[in-house]
Design an enzyme around this catalytic site. Structure first.
Site, mmCIF file in Angstrom:
data_model
loop_
_atom_site.group_PDB
_atom_site.id
_atom_site.type_symbol
_atom_site.label_atom_id
_atom_site.label_comp_id
_atom_site.label_asym_id
_atom_site.label_seq_id
_atom_site.Cartn_x
_atom_site.Cartn_y
_atom_site.Cartn_z
ATOM 1 N N GLY A 1 -59.017 -104.448 16.927
ATOM 2 C CA GLY A 1 -59.268 -105.627 16.091
ATOM 3 C C GLY A 1 -59.202 -106.921 16.885
ATOM 4 O O GLY A 1 -60.026 -107.830 16.703
ATOM 5 N N CYS A 2 -58.240 -107.009 17.788
ATOM 6 C CA CYS A 2 -58.056 -108.231 18.584
ATOM 7 C C CYS A 2 -59.212 -108.410 19.573
ATOM 8 O O CYS A 2 -59.652 -109.534 19.822
ATOM 9 C CB CYS A 2 -56.719 -108.191 19.307
ATOM 10 S SG CYS A 2 -55.335 -108.100 18.147
ATOM 11 N N THR A 3 -59.709 -107.315 20.108
ATOM 12 C CA THR A 3 -60.845 -107.372 21.021
ATOM 13 C C THR A 3 -62.085 -107.844 20.268
ATOM 14 O O THR A 3 -62.809 -108.728 20.727
ATOM 15 C CB THR A 3 -61.076 -105.990 21.673
ATOM 16 O OG1 THR A 3 -59.916 -105.660 22.440
ATOM 17 C CG2 THR A 3 -62.296 -105.992 22.573
#
Length: 158
Positions: A44-46
């Site tokens: 998700g952060c990527t």
């Protein structure tokens, strides 16, 4: 002191990638997007970082600078930034000072255990350093578009 909508950000100092020292005063004259995310190199952060990257020129044209914030250390941030070719800096909040100031540290359940984690959140400050918008507990899909829309609305209102 916790930042509040329509109030000037309290003074603080944080170190970011590229040797950049971030303070609310250092970016007066530009809108500032601070997005808090749980961890470098997670799915998700990527995705979120790549979406901010892909629309970075639009943020700049709208008069805004973007900073990502997580508890990862500077080495992790530099590698994450390099791997994804991020055109903006990442703030290493290893002591969780900013995370606590903005109230994004939450208890989560992971694999049946209670853990302390970062709630994905974004904050928008105007060119005078006043917080104008906040998004808490967000989902990645469509979020960057929503933030960009708010930045453009700020520019029109100025």
């Amino acid at each position: 002191m916790t930042p509040v909508i329509n109030k000037t950000l309290p003074e603080f100092e944080a170190m970011a990638t590229g040797g950049v020292k971030f303070t609310p005063q250092s970016h007066l004259g530009k809108a500032v997007v601070l997005y808090f995310y749980p961890k470098d190199n997670t799915p998700g952060c990527t995705t979120e970082a790549m979406q901010f990257r892909d629309q970075h020129k639009d943020f700049l044209q709208a008069g805004a600078v973007v900073f990502g914030v997580s508890r990862d250390n500077m080495a992790s941030h530099e590698k994450f930034k390099q791997n994804l070719e991020l055109p903006f800096e990442l703030i290493a909040d290893t002591e969780e000072k900013l995370c606590h100031m903005f109230g994004v540290v939450k208890n989560k359940i992971m694999y049946g255990k209670k853990v302390k984690g970062i709630e994905r959140s974004t904050f928008l400050m105007d060119a005078e350093g006043v917080m104008r918008a906040e998004w808490r507990g967000i989902k990645v899909a469509g979020h960057v578009d929503e933030v960009l829309k708010a930045v453009k609305a700020l520019k029109k209102a100025a």
